[in-house]
Design an enzyme around this catalytic site. Sequence first.
Site, mmCIF file in Angstrom:
data_model
loop_
_atom_site.group_PDB
_atom_site.id
_atom_site.type_symbol
_atom_site.label_atom_id
_atom_site.label_comp_id
_atom_site.label_asym_id
_atom_site.label_seq_id
_atom_site.Cartn_x
_atom_site.Cartn_y
_atom_site.Cartn_z
ATOM 1 N N ASP A 105 55.747 4.759 38.668
ATOM 2 C CA ASP A 105 54.958 5.988 38.497
ATOM 3 C C ASP A 105 55.505 7.081 39.403
ATOM 4 O OD1 ASP A 105 53.337 4.245 37.136
ATOM 5 O OD2 ASP A 105 51.858 4.103 38.750
HETATM 6 N N1 URA Z 1 52.288 -0.664 38.981
HETATM 7 C C1 URA Z 1 51.804 0.581 39.109
HETATM 8 O O1 URA Z 1 50.602 0.797 39.072
HETATM 9 N N2 URA Z 1 52.669 1.583 39.272
HETATM 10 C C2 URA Z 1 54.017 1.397 39.362
HETATM 11 O O2 URA Z 1 54.757 2.362 39.551
HETATM 12 C C3 URA Z 1 54.500 0.090 39.239
HETATM 13 C C4 URA Z 1 53.626 -0.930 39.051
#
Ligand code: URA
Length: 238
Positions: A105
């Site tokens: 993310d």
């Molecule tokens: N899980 C999440 O919530 N975000 C990420 O970037 C990777 C795994």
Amino acid sequence: MQQRLDKLISSQGSYTRKQAQQLIKDGLVKVDGITVRDRGFHIDPEVNSVILDGKEFAVEKFVYLMLNKPKGVVSATNDRSQKTVVDLVPDELKKRNLFPAGRLDMTTTGFVLITDDGDFAHRILSPKNHIEKTYEARLAESVTEEQLRMVADGIVLKDGTECLPAKFKILEGGDNPLVEIKICEGKYHQIKRMFAAAGNGVIELKRTKMGNLSLDENLAEGECRRLNEAEVALIAEA
Ligand code: URA
């Protein structure tokens, strides 16, 4: 395998196809010690040696980079308005078809593998191959045994999506504990949604390991470096 010389030179990312053709035309390319001026000449990079502008031209079939992703960068190849992880690779590699193998993310930091090897990316991301991705999650509230048990057993997210069992370890306790968590899947916002479903929240998330390869501590956020063969093999270890 035999390949066209101009295509082979441009495939390594430093020159466009046109530039490669010009180098050949200018007599700057030697194959096995002999100057070749035919841009359509075919060679086998595993058999023939190439000298380009006086220097040995080493052919790399694929490139594998470890990036320490900072916040605010998108895990994509290109984006109209945001900086992407591929924008952070060295300029000489920008013409290769690089992409991130899996997404983090925008607010997640840490290890992103950037490569042009589609088969390898598919192999390490497929949950059926059980390649663990390790994260450190800073939680919004103190964690209960019940919350950790739910995550460890395979939690059902608020929208009904079922997650596979995850492994966890408490690295720091307290009001905002730090929990290490290992998952083999890559569902959208998975770890944040897992803790939300368990009744907690994630305020910071960092990926620290892919397979058995840890994020290089000497790599500052925003920096990336090439991986060697042994390191690439560690990623694929289940
Ligand atoms: N899980 C999440 O919530 N975000 C990420 O970037 C990777 C795994």
